[in-house]
Structure formats: structure tokens, C-alpha cells
Design a protein around this motif. Structure first.
Motif, PDB file in Angstrom:
ATOM      1  N   SER A  54       0.809  -1.226   0.000  1.00  0.00           N
ATOM      2  CA  SER A  54       0.000   0.000   0.000  1.00  0.00           C
ATOM      3  C   SER A  54       0.840   1.274   0.000  1.00  0.00           C
ATOM      4  O   SER A  54       0.300   2.365   0.193  1.00  0.00           O
ATOM      5  N   SER A  55       2.145   1.177  -0.207  1.00  0.00           N
ATOM      6  CA  SER A  55       2.985   2.376  -0.229  1.00  0.00           C
ATOM      7  C   SER A  55       2.757   3.176  -1.508  1.00  0.00           C
ATOM      8  O   SER A  55       2.465   2.624  -2.562  1.00  0.00           O
ATOM      9  N   ASP A  56       2.907   4.491  -1.411  1.00  0.00           N
ATOM     10  CA  ASP A  56       2.831   5.364  -2.585  1.00  0.00           C
ATOM     11  C   ASP A  56       4.240   5.573  -3.116  1.00  0.00           C
ATOM     12  O   ASP A  56       5.051   6.292  -2.524  1.00  0.00           O
ATOM     13  N   LEU A  57       4.549   4.913  -4.234  1.00  0.00           N
ATOM     14  CA  LEU A  57       5.872   4.982  -4.842  1.00  0.00           C
ATOM     15  C   LEU A  57       5.759   5.503  -6.276  1.00  0.00           C
ATOM     16  O   LEU A  57       6.508   5.103  -7.167  1.00  0.00           O
ATOM     17  N   THR A  58       4.822   6.411  -6.466  1.00  0.00           N
ATOM     18  CA  THR A  58       4.607   6.998  -7.783  1.00  0.00           C
ATOM     19  C   THR A  58       5.899   7.577  -8.346  1.00  0.00           C
ATOM     20  O   THR A  58       6.601   8.339  -7.673  1.00  0.00           O
ATOM     21  N   ILE A  76       0.954   1.928  -4.896  1.00  0.00           N
ATOM     22  CA  ILE A  76       0.746   2.869  -5.991  1.00  0.00           C
ATOM     23  C   ILE A  76       2.069   3.005  -6.728  1.00  0.00           C
ATOM     24  O   ILE A  76       3.032   3.578  -6.200  1.00  0.00           O
ATOM     25  N   LEU A  77       2.128   2.456  -7.925  1.00  0.00           N
ATOM     26  CA  LEU A  77       3.376   2.373  -8.678  1.00  0.00           C
ATOM     27  C   LEU A  77       3.218   3.000 -10.062  1.00  0.00           C
ATOM     28  O   LEU A  77       3.820   2.564 -11.040  1.00  0.00           O
ATOM     29  N   ARG A  78       2.444   4.044 -10.147  1.00  0.00           N
ATOM     30  CA  ARG A  78       2.214   4.709 -11.429  1.00  0.00           C
ATOM     31  C   ARG A  78       3.502   5.357 -11.920  1.00  0.00           C
ATOM     32  O   ARG A  78       4.166   6.091 -11.188  1.00  0.00           O
ATOM     33  N   ASP A  79       3.859   5.054 -13.175  1.00  0.00           N
ATOM     34  CA  ASP A  79       5.065   5.610 -13.818  1.00  0.00           C
ATOM     35  C   ASP A  79       6.352   5.207 -13.106  1.00  0.00           C
ATOM     36  O   ASP A  79       7.400   5.828 -13.305  1.00  0.00           O
ATOM     37  N   THR A  80       6.297   4.193 -12.272  1.00  0.00           N
ATOM     38  CA  THR A  80       7.488   3.706 -11.567  1.00  0.00           C
ATOM     39  C   THR A  80       8.331   2.853 -12.506  1.00  0.00           C
ATOM     40  O   THR A  80       7.804   2.118 -13.345  1.00  0.00           O
ATOM     41  N   LYS A  81       9.649   2.932 -12.363  1.00  0.00           N
ATOM     42  CA  LYS A  81      10.557   2.191 -13.235  1.00  0.00           C
ATOM     43  C   LYS A  81      11.076   0.932 -12.535  1.00  0.00           C
ATOM     44  O   LYS A  81      11.612   1.004 -11.431  1.00  0.00           O
ATOM     45  N   PHE A  82      10.906  -0.198 -13.213  1.00  0.00           N
ATOM     46  CA  PHE A  82      11.474  -1.476 -12.776  1.00  0.00           C
ATOM     47  C   PHE A  82      12.311  -2.068 -13.917  1.00  0.00           C
ATOM     48  O   PHE A  82      12.302  -3.265 -14.160  1.00  0.00           O
ATOM     49  N   VAL A  83      13.025  -1.221 -14.616  1.00  0.00           N
ATOM     50  CA  VAL A  83      13.774  -1.666 -15.793  1.00  0.00           C
ATOM     51  C   VAL A  83      14.851  -2.674 -15.373  1.00  0.00           C
ATOM     52  O   VAL A  83      15.733  -2.355 -14.569  1.00  0.00           O
ATOM     53  N   TRP A 117      -2.054  -2.552 -15.108  1.00  0.00           N
ATOM     54  CA  TRP A 117      -0.826  -2.106 -15.769  1.00  0.00           C
ATOM     55  C   TRP A 117      -1.126  -1.491 -17.132  1.00  0.00           C
ATOM     56  O   TRP A 117      -0.363  -1.607 -18.088  1.00  0.00           O
ATOM     57  N   THR A 118      -2.259  -0.781 -17.197  1.00  0.00           N
ATOM     58  CA  THR A 118      -2.623  -0.061 -18.413  1.00  0.00           C
ATOM     59  C   THR A 118      -1.508   0.907 -18.800  1.00  0.00           C
ATOM     60  O   THR A 118      -1.059   1.712 -17.982  1.00  0.00           O
ATOM     61  N   GLY A 119      -1.053   0.821 -20.045  1.00  0.00           N
ATOM     62  CA  GLY A 119      -0.025   1.731 -20.526  1.00  0.00           C
ATOM     63  C   GLY A 119       1.370   1.409 -20.047  1.00  0.00           C
ATOM     64  O   GLY A 119       2.312   2.178 -20.306  1.00  0.00           O
ATOM     65  N   ALA A 120       1.550   0.275 -19.355  1.00  0.00           N
ATOM     66  CA  ALA A 120       2.882  -0.086 -18.860  1.00  0.00           C
ATOM     67  C   ALA A 120       3.762  -0.568 -20.012  1.00  0.00           C
ATOM     68  O   ALA A 120       3.282  -1.158 -20.981  1.00  0.00           O
ATOM     69  N   ASN A 121       5.059  -0.323 -19.906  1.00  0.00           N
ATOM     70  CA  ASN A 121       6.030  -0.807 -20.879  1.00  0.00           C
ATOM     71  C   ASN A 121       6.446  -2.217 -20.481  1.00  0.00           C
ATOM     72  O   ASN A 121       7.137  -2.408 -19.486  1.00  0.00           O
ATOM     73  N   LEU A 122       6.023  -3.214 -21.258  1.00  0.00           N
ATOM     74  CA  LEU A 122       6.285  -4.612 -20.942  1.00  0.00           C
ATOM     75  C   LEU A 122       7.266  -5.245 -21.932  1.00  0.00           C
ATOM     76  O   LEU A 122       7.381  -6.470 -21.999  1.00  0.00           O
ATOM     77  N   SER A 123       7.987  -4.426 -22.663  1.00  0.00           N
ATOM     78  CA  SER A 123       8.901  -4.959 -23.663  1.00  0.00           C
ATOM     79  C   SER A 123      10.047  -5.733 -23.003  1.00  0.00           C
ATOM     80  O   SER A 123      10.667  -5.267 -22.052  1.00  0.00           O
ATOM     81  N   GLY A 124      10.284  -6.936 -23.501  1.00  0.00           N
ATOM     82  CA  GLY A 124      11.388  -7.739 -22.997  1.00  0.00           C
ATOM     83  C   GLY A 124      11.165  -8.342 -21.638  1.00  0.00           C
ATOM     84  O   GLY A 124      12.093  -8.906 -21.046  1.00  0.00           O
ATOM     85  N   VAL A 125       9.937  -8.264 -21.094  1.00  0.00           N
ATOM     86  CA  VAL A 125       9.663  -8.863 -19.785  1.00  0.00           C
ATOM     87  C   VAL A 125       9.709 -10.381 -19.908  1.00  0.00           C
ATOM     88  O   VAL A 125       9.193 -10.967 -20.866  1.00  0.00           O
ATOM     89  N   GLN A 126      10.332 -11.052 -18.953  1.00  0.00           N
ATOM     90  CA  GLN A 126      10.385 -12.512 -18.918  1.00  0.00           C
ATOM     91  C   GLN A 126       9.438 -13.001 -17.825  1.00  0.00           C
ATOM     92  O   GLN A 126       9.541 -12.581 -16.678  1.00  0.00           O
ATOM     93  N   TYR A 127       8.528 -13.908 -18.201  1.00  0.00           N
ATOM     94  CA  TYR A 127       7.550 -14.444 -17.266  1.00  0.00           C
ATOM     95  C   TYR A 127       7.820 -15.926 -17.015  1.00  0.00           C
ATOM     96  O   TYR A 127       8.248 -16.647 -17.907  1.00  0.00           O
ATOM     97  N   CYS A 128       7.535 -16.366 -15.811  1.00  0.00           N
ATOM     98  CA  CYS A 128       7.589 -17.802 -15.510  1.00  0.00           C
ATOM     99  C   CYS A 128       6.697 -18.077 -14.302  1.00  0.00           C
ATOM    100  O   CYS A 128       6.950 -17.547 -13.215  1.00  0.00           O
TER     101      CYS A 128
END
Length: 243
Positions: A54-58, A76-83, A117-128
Motif C-alpha cells: 500500500s505504499s505510494d511509490l509513484t 501505488i506504482l504509477r510511472d514507476t521504473k522497474f527496468v 498495468w494499463t499503458g505499462a512498458n512490458l517490452s522484454g519482460v520474462q515471465y515464468c
């Protein structure tokens, strides 16, 4: 709102009060070189097993950081970077990830049920074995692994019980109890209280703090072990938890 706190694996005495992106000196939202506020910059950090629910990390930047086992549910992770970040067994249930940059991140055994994750950049994400926002589970298309021999063995729960004596822990993290657990052939583990998922874990065994309201009423604790092949394994017990 619950503020960020260090994992139970890190004692308060080990916390180094060196903030990044803020001059706030309180222990409530700092860990190591990071301060958990909107727009903070905490790149390439070891942020494993923290409670940031529940932290605000916008607009924060956690690029390249290791967030294995970290609790970010309903954050809240709007526009947050996890590159390029490691989001292994990370709890992102119900998180607001609109516009977030997850490019190149690894989402292994993570939980994103109900996340936006509307509008999130998911390019190159690896899922498992990741639970996606729509509740479906991904396979492991990013892993080019050839398995020879017989199929993998389904997971099993070897043991699951409260740590004795049963004690209500009540501190900056909130209320909860500790449980002892051990599983086999599991890729990820979830803990539920009264059929609601409360937290997750990785590995084959350990002691886990599970949040619960210490109201003196009986609560049902359940462990779910997920593996490479179905079915998942579960085990439950009921205990009265009082203050």
C-alpha cells in the motif's frame, strides 16, 4: 497507510540511515540506501523481502534492483521504473502499475492478480509461473530449458504449523504470527488467512510472518505450494490468535 519496513531477516540495528531521494530520517520508510517515497531513486539495490504494501511509490526508480519476495500488494506504482529488475515471488496483487516501465524485468513466480498495468512498458519482460492481472498463470516461454527423463514431480507440503508458543507480533509492520513451513518440489509458496492470500515466500522451508488480526477469534491458515506440474499442494490449520 503502512510504511515500508525492513524484512524480518534484517534487524533494526543493521539498518543504515543513508537515504536516497529524500531527507526524511524516520525508520518508517527507509532501508539501507533507499527511502520509500514518491519519485525516489533507488537503482541497483538489494531490496529483497521488504514489506511495502500500500505504499505510494509513484514515479520512483527501482531499475536494476533485486525485489525478490518483496510485498508490493496494492502499492501505488504509477510511472514507476522497474527496468531490468528482479521481481521473483514479488507480490504485486492489486497494484497500480499504470504507465510503469517494466522493460527487461524478470517476473518469476510473481503475483499480479487484480493489478492495473494499463499503458505499462512490458517490452522484454520474462515471465515464468506468474499470476497475471486477469488471474491466469503464465508458462515459462523465456526459459529455454530442455528437460530429459520423467516429468517433474508435483509439489507437496511436508509440514506447516505455528511457531510455538503462538505469539501475536504487533509492531511497525502490523499484527501477525510466525509459521514454520516446509515443502518439496515447489517453485513458489503462498500463505492464506481465512481464504485470503496474505503473503508469499520462496525456497523449500523457513519461518514466515503472516499478517492476521489478533482478535482472539479462530482463523484458518493455509499454505499453497505451486510447482512445475499440477496439482498445487495445500495444508491448513486453525488457531485462535489473541493479543
Amino acid at each position: 497507510m503502512r510504511r515500508a519496513v525492513a524484512s524480518l531477516l534484517a534487524g533494526a540495528a543493521a539498518v543504515v540511515l543513508v537515504g536516497c531521494g529524500s531527507n526524511d530520517t524516520s525508520l518508517g520508510n527507509r532501508f539501507g540506501d533507499c527511502t520509500f517515497d514518491p519519485h525516489t531513486v533507488c537503482t541497483n539495490q538489494n531490496l529483497k523481502s521488504l514489506s511495502l504494501a500500500s505504499s505510494d511509490l509513484t514515479g520512483a526508480d527501482f531499475s536494476g534492483s533485486d525485489l525478490k519476495g518483496t510485498d508490493l500488494n496494492h502499492a501505488i506504482l504509477r510511472d514507476t521504473k522497474f527496468v531490468g529488475s528482479k521481481l521473483w515471488v514479488t507480490d504485486l496483487t492489486g497494484a497500480d502499475l499504470r504507465g510503469a516501465d517494466l522493460s527487461g524485468a524478470t517476473l518469476f513466480d510473481a503475483h499480479l492478480e487484480g493489478a492495473d498495468w494499463t499503458g505499462a512498458n512490458l517490452s522484454g519482460v520474462q515471465y515464468c509461473n506468474t499470476f497475471l492481472p486477469d488471474g491466469s498463470m503464465s508458462d515459462c516461454p523465456a526459459l529455454d530449458v530442455t528437460v530429459s527423463g520423467p516429468p517433474s514431480t508435483p509439489p507437496s507440503v511436508t509440514s506447516f504449523s505455528t511457531s510455538q508458543p503462538v505469539t501475536c507480533l504487533n509492531d511497525a509492520i502490523g499484527e501477525g504470527i510466525e509459521v514454520d513451513w516446509k515443502v518439496k518440489n515447489a517453485t513458489s509458496v503462498s500463505f492464506l488467512v481465512d481464504d485470503v492470500r496474505a503473503t508469499t515466500a520462496a525456497g523449500s522451508h523457513g519461518v514466515k510472518r503472516v499478517p492476521v488480526n489478533c482478535d482472539g477469534k479462530p482463523h484458518v491458515f493455509t499454505i499453497q505450494a505451486f510447482g512445475a506440474v499440477p496439482p498445487l499442494a495445500t495444508q491448513s490449520f486453525t488457531v485462535n490468535v489473541g493479543r
